[in-house]
Motif scaffolding. Structure first.
Motif, PDB file in Angstrom:
ATOM      1  N   VAL A 177       0.889  -1.186   0.020  1.00 25.39           N
ATOM      2  CA  VAL A 177       0.256  -0.100   0.182  1.00 25.39           C
ATOM      3  C   VAL A 177       0.977   1.141  -0.066  1.00 25.39           C
ATOM      4  CG1 VAL A 177      -1.764   1.406   1.283  1.00 25.39           C
ATOM      5  CG2 VAL A 177      -1.740  -1.170   1.429  1.00 25.39           C
ATOM      6  N   ILE A 178       0.698   2.163  -0.887  1.00 28.76           N
ATOM      7  CA  ILE A 178       1.536   3.227  -1.207  1.00 28.76           C
ATOM      8  C   ILE A 178       0.466   4.423  -0.870  1.00 28.76           C
ATOM      9  CG2 ILE A 178       3.358   2.347  -2.417  1.00 28.76           C
ATOM     10  CD1 ILE A 178       1.934   3.624  -4.883  1.00 28.76           C
ATOM     11  N   ILE A 179       1.119   5.889  -0.685  1.00 29.34           N
ATOM     12  CA  ILE A 179       0.371   6.755  -0.913  1.00 29.34           C
ATOM     13  C   ILE A 179       0.467   7.549  -2.335  1.00 29.34           C
ATOM     14  CG2 ILE A 179       0.114   9.182   0.206  1.00 29.34           C
ATOM     15  CD1 ILE A 179       0.429   7.833   2.905  1.00 29.34           C
ATOM     16  N   ASN A 180      -0.294   7.960  -2.942  1.00 29.68           N
ATOM     17  CA  ASN A 180      -0.295   8.653  -4.284  1.00 29.68           C
ATOM     18  C   ASN A 180      -0.348  10.034  -3.817  1.00 29.68           C
ATOM     19  OD1 ASN A 180      -1.279  10.189  -6.213  1.00 29.68           O
ATOM     20  ND2 ASN A 180      -2.104   8.515  -7.503  1.00 29.68           N
ATOM     21  N   MET A 181       1.015  10.692  -4.205  1.00 32.41           N
ATOM     22  CA  MET A 181       1.237  11.827  -3.769  1.00 32.41           C
ATOM     23  C   MET A 181       0.527  12.938  -4.343  1.00 32.41           C
ATOM     24  SD  MET A 181       3.369  11.988  -1.062  1.00 32.41           S
ATOM     25  CE  MET A 181       3.915  13.779  -1.074  1.00 32.41           C
ATOM     26  N   GLU A 182      -0.110  12.744  -5.511  1.00 31.02           N
ATOM     27  CA  GLU A 182      -0.961  13.885  -6.201  1.00 31.02           C
ATOM     28  C   GLU A 182      -2.422  13.669  -5.533  1.00 31.02           C
ATOM     29  OE1 GLU A 182      -0.644  16.463  -8.390  1.00 31.02           O
ATOM     30  OE2 GLU A 182       1.402  15.870  -8.319  1.00 31.02           O
ATOM     31  N   LYS A 183      -2.828  12.771  -5.041  1.00 33.71           N
ATOM     32  CA  LYS A 183      -4.002  12.641  -4.342  1.00 33.71           C
ATOM     33  C   LYS A 183      -3.997  13.048  -2.951  1.00 33.71           C
ATOM     34  CE  LYS A 183      -6.235   8.482  -6.651  1.00 33.71           C
ATOM     35  NZ  LYS A 183      -6.757   7.293  -6.363  1.00 33.71           N
ATOM     36  N   ALA A 184      -2.631  12.678  -2.526  1.00 34.67           N
ATOM     37  CA  ALA A 184      -2.386  13.436  -1.025  1.00 34.67           C
ATOM     38  C   ALA A 184      -2.329  14.870  -1.064  1.00 34.67           C
ATOM     39  CB  ALA A 184      -1.052  12.810  -0.525  1.00 34.67           C
ATOM     40  N   ARG A 185      -1.805  15.454  -2.099  1.00 32.45           N
ATOM     41  CA  ARG A 185      -1.661  16.726  -2.119  1.00 32.45           C
ATOM     42  C   ARG A 185      -3.158  17.503  -2.173  1.00 32.45           C
ATOM     43  NH1 ARG A 185       2.930  15.484  -5.393  1.00 32.45           N
ATOM     44  NH2 ARG A 185       4.670  16.123  -4.309  1.00 32.45           N
ATOM     45  N   LYS A 186      -4.168  16.965  -3.048  1.00 36.29           N
ATOM     46  CA  LYS A 186      -5.349  17.394  -3.222  1.00 36.29           C
ATOM     47  C   LYS A 186      -5.981  17.437  -1.554  1.00 36.29           C
ATOM     48  CE  LYS A 186      -6.166  16.469  -8.050  1.00 36.29           C
ATOM     49  NZ  LYS A 186      -6.461  15.489  -9.039  1.00 36.29           N
ATOM     50  N   ILE A 187      -5.846  16.340  -0.976  1.00 36.09           N
ATOM     51  CA  ILE A 187      -6.438  16.175   0.492  1.00 36.09           C
ATOM     52  C   ILE A 187      -6.018  17.260   1.284  1.00 36.09           C
ATOM     53  CG2 ILE A 187      -6.622  14.589   2.257  1.00 36.09           C
ATOM     54  CD1 ILE A 187      -6.328  12.112   0.290  1.00 36.09           C
ATOM     55  N   HIS A 188      -4.559  17.305   1.109  1.00 33.26           N
ATOM     56  CA  HIS A 188      -4.056  18.333   2.207  1.00 33.26           C
ATOM     57  C   HIS A 188      -4.393  19.629   1.880  1.00 33.26           C
ATOM     58  CE1 HIS A 188      -1.320  19.601   5.134  1.00 33.26           C
ATOM     59  NE2 HIS A 188      -0.808  20.176   4.200  1.00 33.26           N
ATOM     60  N   LEU A 189      -4.667  19.899   0.518  1.00 29.67           N
ATOM     61  CA  LEU A 189      -5.256  21.382   0.060  1.00 29.67           C
ATOM     62  C   LEU A 189      -6.600  21.771   0.804  1.00 29.67           C
ATOM     63  CD1 LEU A 189      -4.529  24.066  -1.263  1.00 29.67           C
ATOM     64  CD2 LEU A 189      -5.088  22.997  -3.479  1.00 29.67           C
ATOM     65  N   ASP A 190      -7.290  20.446   0.510  1.00 34.43           N
ATOM     66  CA  ASP A 190      -8.788  20.627   1.008  1.00 34.43           C
ATOM     67  C   ASP A 190      -8.790  20.938   2.622  1.00 34.43           C
ATOM     68  OD1 ASP A 190      -9.620  20.217  -1.632  1.00 34.43           O
ATOM     69  OD2 ASP A 190     -10.419  17.905  -1.250  1.00 34.43           O
ATOM     70  N   VAL A 191      -7.930  20.241   3.284  1.00 32.93           N
ATOM     71  CA  VAL A 191      -7.800  20.286   4.677  1.00 32.93           C
ATOM     72  C   VAL A 191      -7.414  21.976   4.905  1.00 32.93           C
ATOM     73  CG1 VAL A 191      -6.416  19.880   6.742  1.00 32.93           C
ATOM     74  CG2 VAL A 191      -7.296  18.173   5.345  1.00 32.93           C
ATOM     75  N   ILE A 192      -6.552  22.687   4.057  1.00 25.72           N
ATOM     76  CA  ILE A 192      -5.981  24.065   4.440  1.00 25.72           C
ATOM     77  C   ILE A 192      -7.187  24.708   3.797  1.00 25.72           C
ATOM     78  CG2 ILE A 192      -4.677  25.734   3.107  1.00 25.72           C
ATOM     79  CD1 ILE A 192      -2.572  23.352   2.931  1.00 25.72           C
ATOM     80  N   ARG A 193      -8.077  24.545   2.858  1.00 18.52           N
ATOM     81  CA  ARG A 193      -9.020  25.267   2.491  1.00 18.52           C
ATOM     82  C   ARG A 193     -10.266  25.393   3.542  1.00 18.52           C
ATOM     83  NH1 ARG A 193      -8.720  23.080  -3.002  1.00 18.52           N
ATOM     84  NH2 ARG A 193      -8.008  24.683  -4.330  1.00 18.52           N
ATOM     85  N   VAL A 194     -10.371  24.340   4.312  1.00 10.36           N
ATOM     86  CA  VAL A 194     -11.245  24.333   5.414  1.00 10.36           C
ATOM     87  C   VAL A 194     -10.803  25.313   6.247  1.00 10.36           C
ATOM     88  CG1 VAL A 194     -12.382  22.898   7.278  1.00 10.36           C
ATOM     89  CG2 VAL A 194     -12.221  22.043   5.154  1.00 10.36           C
TER      90      VAL A 194
END
Length: 161
Positions: free
Chosen positions: A79-96
């Protein structure tokens, strides 16, 4: 590790995310007693036809943490973390968090507007624009090649004082 420490994992084409199936080993209604047959039956019943699944160690998921859960992908049997998807997730947290800061400025802005305090209106407007610009100005790529580095990257404007 025994078979009972394993989870069934596959990349789900419908959700475009990694899916997990967790066997309930101690289910009193379990009819198949052999663990290998039991896990194969779960795979047959719950993994979409034509999709490859694999068994992974449950302990490997604990090391990844849940922050980027929606960015997990199966690469072979890892199991790996897809960094592109992770960036979108983190940006969503920042937006909140950014939206919370913007909302907190609404009342002071209205008070300044009622008082006609042009300097304060200008200052709050500038701050709000800076906050609105965060998603376009924050760099989540340069030098950020691990999930830990990504998660620790946070805009100064949103730091708690």
């Amino acid at each position: 590790m025994t078979l009972r420490d394993k989870l069934i994992a596959f990349n789900n084409p419908e959700t475009r995310m990694m899916s997990l199936r967790i066997p309930v080993w101690d289910d009193p209604t379990r009819k198949i007693l052999d663990d290998q047959e039991f896990i194969e039956a779960i795979q047959d019943r719950t993994v979409p036809k034509g999709i490859k699944s694999t068994l992974i160690d449950s302990s490997s998921l604990a090391k990844l943490g849940r922050y980027f859960r929606d960015a997990w992908e199966l690469s072979g049997s890892t199991v790996i973390i897809n960094m592109e998807k992770a960036r979108k997730i983190h940006l969503d947290v920042i937006r909140v968090k950014r939206n919370e800061h913007l909302a907190a400025l609404d009342i002071p802005f209205m008070i300044a507007l009622e008082k006609g305090d042009q300097a304060l209106i200008a200052d709050i407007s500038k701050t709000k624009q800076t906050l609105r610009d965060i998603p376009q100005t924050i760099d989540l790529k340069t030098g950020i090649d691990t999930p830990a580095k990504l998660q620790s990257t946070w805009p100064d404007q949103l730091s708690e004082n």
